[in-house]
Write a protein that holds these residues in place. Structure first.
Motif, PDB file in Angstrom:
ATOM      1  N   ASN A 115      52.119  27.895  11.723  1.00  0.00           N
ATOM      2  CA  ASN A 115      52.277  29.375  11.648  1.00  0.00           C
ATOM      3  C   ASN A 115      52.167  29.915  10.083  1.00  0.00           C
ATOM      4  OD1 ASN A 115      52.809  32.128  12.652  1.00  0.00           O
ATOM      5  ND2 ASN A 115      54.815  31.962  11.767  1.00  0.00           N
ATOM      6  N   THR A 116      52.790  29.078   9.073  1.00  0.00           N
ATOM      7  CA  THR A 116      52.877  29.362   7.759  1.00  0.00           C
ATOM      8  C   THR A 116      51.307  29.420   7.068  1.00  0.00           C
ATOM      9  OG1 THR A 116      54.967  28.420   7.430  1.00  0.00           O
ATOM     10  CG2 THR A 116      53.738  28.866   5.516  1.00  0.00           C
ATOM     11  N   GLU A 117      50.597  28.594   7.467  1.00  0.00           N
ATOM     12  CA  GLU A 117      49.206  28.248   7.035  1.00  0.00           C
ATOM     13  C   GLU A 117      48.449  29.581   7.479  1.00  0.00           C
ATOM     14  OE1 GLU A 117      51.167  25.860   8.297  1.00  0.00           O
ATOM     15  OE2 GLU A 117      51.118  24.153   7.091  1.00  0.00           O
ATOM     16  N   ILE A 118      48.529  29.716   8.852  1.00  0.00           N
ATOM     17  CA  ILE A 118      47.672  30.630   9.495  1.00  0.00           C
ATOM     18  C   ILE A 118      48.082  32.056   8.657  1.00  0.00           C
ATOM     19  CG2 ILE A 118      47.586  32.088  11.591  1.00  0.00           C
ATOM     20  CD1 ILE A 118      47.823  29.272  13.170  1.00  0.00           C
ATOM     21  N   GLN A 119      48.971  32.340   8.621  1.00  0.00           N
ATOM     22  CA  GLN A 119      49.613  33.592   7.751  1.00  0.00           C
ATOM     23  C   GLN A 119      49.239  33.988   6.390  1.00  0.00           C
ATOM     24  OE1 GLN A 119      50.746  36.195   9.648  1.00  0.00           O
ATOM     25  NE2 GLN A 119      50.663  34.757  11.467  1.00  0.00           N
ATOM     26  N   LYS A 120      48.972  32.604   5.848  1.00  0.00           N
ATOM     27  CA  LYS A 120      48.528  32.604   4.248  1.00  0.00           C
ATOM     28  C   LYS A 120      47.036  32.953   4.499  1.00  0.00           C
ATOM     29  CE  LYS A 120      47.774  29.589   0.247  1.00  0.00           C
ATOM     30  NZ  LYS A 120      48.111  28.487  -0.573  1.00  0.00           N
ATOM     31  N   PHE A 121      46.349  32.141   5.355  1.00  0.00           N
ATOM     32  CA  PHE A 121      44.777  32.285   5.601  1.00  0.00           C
ATOM     33  C   PHE A 121      44.545  33.884   6.125  1.00  0.00           C
ATOM     34  CE2 PHE A 121      41.114  31.916   8.168  1.00  0.00           C
ATOM     35  CZ  PHE A 121      40.022  31.430   7.077  1.00  0.00           C
ATOM     36  N   ILE A 122      45.255  34.071   6.904  1.00  0.00           N
ATOM     37  CA  ILE A 122      44.954  35.695   7.227  1.00  0.00           C
ATOM     38  C   ILE A 122      45.161  36.915   6.091  1.00  0.00           C
ATOM     39  CG2 ILE A 122      46.103  37.553   8.691  1.00  0.00           C
ATOM     40  CD1 ILE A 122      46.489  35.531  10.845  1.00  0.00           C
ATOM     41  N   LYS A 123      45.963  36.753   5.196  1.00  0.00           N
ATOM     42  CA  LYS A 123      46.106  37.258   3.984  1.00  0.00           C
ATOM     43  C   LYS A 123      44.843  37.393   3.210  1.00  0.00           C
ATOM     44  CE  LYS A 123      51.101  37.259   3.707  1.00  0.00           C
ATOM     45  NZ  LYS A 123      52.237  36.555   2.948  1.00  0.00           N
ATOM     46  N   PHE A 124      43.847  36.208   3.199  1.00  0.00           N
ATOM     47  CA  PHE A 124      42.774  36.362   2.643  1.00  0.00           C
ATOM     48  C   PHE A 124      41.766  37.457   2.905  1.00  0.00           C
ATOM     49  CE2 PHE A 124      42.759  31.278   2.437  1.00  0.00           C
ATOM     50  CZ  PHE A 124      43.813  31.397   1.277  1.00  0.00           C
TER      51      PHE A 124
END
Length: 187
Positions: A115-124
Motif C-alpha cells: 500500500n505505501t509503495e502503491i500510494q507513492k507511485f500513484i502520486k507520480f
C-alpha cells in the motif's frame, strides 16, 4: 551522380524508418536506454476502452526479446514500459484510478502488503496529463522502479515485489487489456 544521391537518400530513409515502430498514431523508438542498459522494443499495442476509445499506445522494452510474461515479471533485469497518451479522456484522476485498479487486479484484490509503495507511485500522476505526454515506467536493476514523464524523473520505488505487481498490471493473469498484453509480448 544523381542516381547515387537517390540511393543514399533511400538508404537513410529506410534506416530511419526501421529504427521506429508505428503504433496507431504514435511512433515508438525500437530502442531505449535506461540505467546504462540498452533495451529493445519487445512488442507494442494500443490500450482501448469500450473497444473504440484509444487511451494510449504502449510498448514493452527488454534487454532481449521474450514472449513469457511470467519470466518478464519476475526478471531482475532492466526493462521499461513506455506509454504515450493519445486521448484527452486520460486525466490525472483517471490515470490514478486506473493504476489503483491495475494493482488490485495484479495482486488478486489484496494490495495491503504494498500500500505505501502503491500510494507513492500513484502520486507520480498528480500533475495534469495531456495528449502526447509520454510516461516511461522502468525497472532498473540495482535501483528499482524509476518513473519518468516526458523525460523528467518522477521518483524511484525499490523492491522486486513492487516491480512484479507493477508490471503485472500489463503482464499479469488479469491484465489491464489482454490484447495489449499479447501485443507487448510480440504476439
Amino acid at each position: 551522380m544523381k542516381n547515387l544521391l537517390v540511393l543514399i537518400i533511400a538508404l537513410v530513409t529506410v534506416n530511419v524508418s526501421m529504427a521506429q515502430t508505428q503504433v496507431g498514431s504514435v511512433t515508438l523508438p525500437n530502442t531505449l536506454s535506461f540505467g546504462g542498459d540498452d533495451l529493445v522494443l519487445n512488442g507494442a499495442g494500443i490500450r482501448k476502452k469500450a473497444m473504440i476509445l484509444k487511451l494510449y499506445s504502449g510498448g514493452l522494452y527488454l534487454t532481449k526479446k521474450s514472449s513469457d510474461a511470467k519470466s518478464i515479471m519476475n526478471a531482475d533485469e532492466t526493462m521499461a514500459i513506455r506509454l504515450v497518451i493519445t486521448s484527452s479522456f486520460v486525466s490525472s484522476d483517471a490515470m490514478k484510478e486506473a493504476v489503483e485498479e491495475g494493482f488490485d487486479a495484479s495482486m488478486g484484490g489484496d494490495t495491503s502488503s504494498l500500500n505505501t509503495e502503491i500510494q507513492k507511485f500513484i502520486k507520480f500522476f498528480n500533475d495534469e496529463i495531456v495528449e502526447d505526454d509520454t510516461f516511461d515506467i522502468t525497472y532498473q536493476k540495482g535501483k528499482g522502479v524509476v518513473a519518468y514523464k516526458n523525460g523528467k524523473e518522477l521518483g524511484t520505488i525499490s523492491g522486486m515485489k513492487f516491480k512484479r505487481a507493477l508490471f503485472g498490471i500489463w503482464m499479469g493473469n488479469d491484465p489491464v487489456d489482454s490484447k495489449l498484453k499479447k501485443a507487448m509480448l510480440g504476439n
